[in-house]
Design a protein around this motif. Structure first.
Motif, mmCIF file in Angstrom:
data_model
loop_
_atom_site.group_PDB
_atom_site.id
_atom_site.type_symbol
_atom_site.label_atom_id
_atom_site.label_comp_id
_atom_site.label_asym_id
_atom_site.label_seq_id
_atom_site.Cartn_x
_atom_site.Cartn_y
_atom_site.Cartn_z
ATOM 1 N N GLY A 1 34.083 16.884 -26.657
ATOM 2 C CA GLY A 1 34.743 17.064 -27.940
ATOM 3 C C GLY A 1 33.826 17.650 -28.985
ATOM 4 N N ASN A 2 34.414 17.891 -30.161
ATOM 5 C CA ASN A 2 33.724 18.531 -31.270
ATOM 6 C C ASN A 2 34.071 17.805 -32.562
ATOM 7 O OD1 ASN A 2 34.198 20.689 -33.624
ATOM 8 N ND2 ASN A 2 32.440 21.337 -32.406
ATOM 9 N N LEU A 3 33.049 17.378 -33.290
ATOM 10 C CA LEU A 3 33.211 16.747 -34.599
ATOM 11 C C LEU A 3 32.783 17.739 -35.673
ATOM 12 C CD1 LEU A 3 31.547 13.306 -33.794
ATOM 13 C CD2 LEU A 3 33.991 13.704 -34.052
ATOM 14 N N GLN A 4 33.642 17.989 -36.655
ATOM 15 C CA GLN A 4 33.327 18.889 -37.764
ATOM 16 C C GLN A 4 32.789 18.051 -38.924
ATOM 17 O OE1 GLN A 4 33.883 22.464 -37.969
ATOM 18 N NE2 GLN A 4 32.559 22.172 -39.759
ATOM 19 N N ILE A 5 31.575 18.350 -39.377
ATOM 20 C CA ILE A 5 30.991 17.616 -40.499
ATOM 21 C C ILE A 5 31.805 17.893 -41.760
ATOM 22 C CG2 ILE A 5 28.955 17.413 -41.974
ATOM 23 C CD1 ILE A 5 27.272 17.954 -39.450
ATOM 24 N N THR B 1 28.465 20.967 -37.004
ATOM 25 C CA THR B 1 29.308 20.348 -35.990
ATOM 26 C C THR B 1 28.448 19.469 -35.090
ATOM 27 O OG1 THR B 1 29.038 22.221 -34.479
ATOM 28 C CG2 THR B 1 30.964 22.245 -35.935
ATOM 29 N N ILE B 2 29.096 18.499 -34.463
ATOM 30 C CA ILE B 2 28.475 17.680 -33.426
ATOM 31 C C ILE B 2 29.319 17.841 -32.166
ATOM 32 C CG2 ILE B 2 27.859 15.336 -32.705
ATOM 33 C CD1 ILE B 2 27.657 14.615 -35.694
ATOM 34 N N ASP B 3 28.696 18.290 -31.098
ATOM 35 C CA ASP B 3 29.378 18.439 -29.815
ATOM 36 C C ASP B 3 28.906 17.338 -28.878
ATOM 37 O OD1 ASP B 3 30.692 20.927 -30.532
ATOM 38 O OD2 ASP B 3 28.718 21.851 -30.360
ATOM 39 N N PHE B 4 29.808 16.795 -28.081
ATOM 40 C CA PHE B 4 29.419 15.749 -27.135
ATOM 41 C C PHE B 4 30.091 15.965 -25.792
ATOM 42 C CE2 PHE B 4 33.144 14.120 -29.356
ATOM 43 C CZ PHE B 4 33.941 13.638 -28.333
ATOM 44 N N ASP B 5 29.448 15.449 -24.775
ATOM 45 C CA ASP B 5 29.955 15.515 -23.406
ATOM 46 C C ASP B 5 29.741 14.148 -22.786
ATOM 47 O OD1 ASP B 5 30.768 16.875 -20.853
ATOM 48 O OD2 ASP B 5 28.730 16.296 -20.309
ATOM 49 N N ALA B 6 30.775 13.603 -22.168
ATOM 50 C CA ALA B 6 30.696 12.229 -21.663
ATOM 51 C C ALA B 6 31.525 12.090 -20.394
ATOM 52 C CB ALA B 6 31.204 11.245 -22.716
ATOM 53 N N LEU B 7 31.257 11.011 -19.673
ATOM 54 C CA LEU B 7 32.107 10.610 -18.561
ATOM 55 C C LEU B 7 33.263 9.778 -19.092
ATOM 56 C CD1 LEU B 7 29.384 9.545 -15.968
ATOM 57 C CD2 LEU B 7 30.697 11.684 -15.990
ATOM 58 N N MET B 8 34.413 9.901 -18.475
ATOM 59 C CA MET B 8 35.542 9.056 -18.865
ATOM 60 C C MET B 8 35.217 7.597 -18.584
ATOM 61 S SD MET B 8 38.345 10.427 -20.159
ATOM 62 C CE MET B 8 39.727 9.475 -19.560
ATOM 63 N N SER B 9 35.662 6.722 -19.495
ATOM 64 C CA SER B 9 35.372 5.303 -19.348
ATOM 65 C C SER B 9 36.556 4.489 -19.852
ATOM 66 C CB SER B 9 34.110 4.946 -20.140
ATOM 67 O OG SER B 9 33.903 3.548 -20.162
ATOM 68 N N ARG C 1 26.697 11.839 -21.885
ATOM 69 C CA ARG C 1 25.724 12.549 -21.068
ATOM 70 C C ARG C 1 24.890 13.511 -21.907
ATOM 71 N NH1 ARG C 1 29.244 14.769 -16.030
ATOM 72 N NH2 ARG C 1 30.425 15.694 -17.750
ATOM 73 N N ARG C 2 25.546 14.194 -22.839
ATOM 74 C CA ARG C 2 24.849 15.157 -23.687
ATOM 75 C C ARG C 2 25.449 15.140 -25.078
ATOM 76 N NH1 ARG C 2 24.887 17.522 -18.746
ATOM 77 N NH2 ARG C 2 27.060 18.182 -19.004
#
Length: 255
Positions: free
Chosen positions: A118-122, A55-63, A22-23
């Motif tokens: 979640g959060n991804l650390q570069i 960092t990369i932050d993401f927001d999603a629907l469960m799938s 979503r984002r």
């Protein structure tokens, strides 16, 4: 000025889209240590460049399809590097980096879709790129089996060899190369058995003109620096002994 639709940028981890996105946000920052002294005339100074992080932050629907909660959790447990890519559908805008999955959260609100964030650390250097140079055709020598799936976004190489040395070469069309040019090889190596492959650049005569680097299992961002100039150049993938491997997300960029 043309506006950019945020829906055109998709976050991939190891070549698999994080499901139900979503984002997403990309955050890059530089540490600027203060160097103010008595001669700064009251102004704060930052004359030393510090570390760059992101960092990369993401927001999603469960799938239940694509890369979702279980797969992401396994990435944390296994402490794997992820090859993270933000790209547009026309591949004119591409960000990529090795990352570590730092955290992820599952939310289950009443009478609403479950959510995953979640959060991804570069982890190391990040790249903003365009113009994938991967050729459409390889010619091979001594691999028992070799295939190149020239996907428009992320190509896949498969190769196997029971013994002895082998190589696969591909010419990069209409691309001159100059001494000190840097070409970035991108790929996620899944090594089934044997020796990991190596990559290097060759000139039009088939002679090596760059450093030669062996891939590691997982994410690879390999900078190949040209040591000579030529009107065209080739990418070589090679092995010296038995092997079987896949390279996913295979791309090539001139920096």
């Amino acid at each position: 000025m043309a506006k950019i639709n945020g829906s055109s940028l998709i976050l991939y981890a190891d070549g698999e889209a994080i499901a139900g996105q979503r984002r997403g946000s990309l955050n890059i920052e530089a540490d600027l240590p203060e160097t103010t002294d008595k001669f700064s005339q009251g102004w704060e100074e930052h004359d030393v460049d510090g570390k760059i992080s992101g960092t990369i932050d993401f927001d999603a629907l469960m799938s239940t399809t694509g890369l979702s909660a279980e797969g992401l959790l396994n990435k944390i447990i296994d402490r794997e590097d992820l090859l993270a890519l933000f790209y547009s559908e026309d591949m004119t805008k591409l960000f990529l980096a090795k990352t570590k999955l730092k955290s992820h959260k599952v939310e289950a609100p009443g009478e609403q879709p479950m959510a995953l964030s979640g959060n991804l650390q570069i982890n190391g250097k990040a790249y903003f790129l365009s113009g994938n140079l991967m050729p459409s055709t390889f010619y091979t020598n001594n691999y028992t089996s070799f295939s190149w799936d020239d996907d428009s976004r992320f190509g896949t190489i498969y190769a196997s060899k029971t013994s002895g040395s082998a190589y696969a070469r591909a010419g990069v069309d209409s691309q001159r190369i100059f001494e000190t040019d840097v070409v970035l090889f991108v790929g996620f190596l899944s090594l089934t058995s044997g020796e990991a492959p190596s990559v290097q650049l060759l000139n039009s005569m088939g002679l090596g003109i760059s450093n030669k680097e062996q891939l590691v299992e997982g994410a690879n961002l390999i900078e190949l620096m040209a040591l000579d100039s030529d009107n065209t150049f080739q990418l070589e993938i090679s092995n010296t002994t038995a092997t079987e491997f896949y390279i996913y997300n295979t791309m090539l960029f001139k920096l």
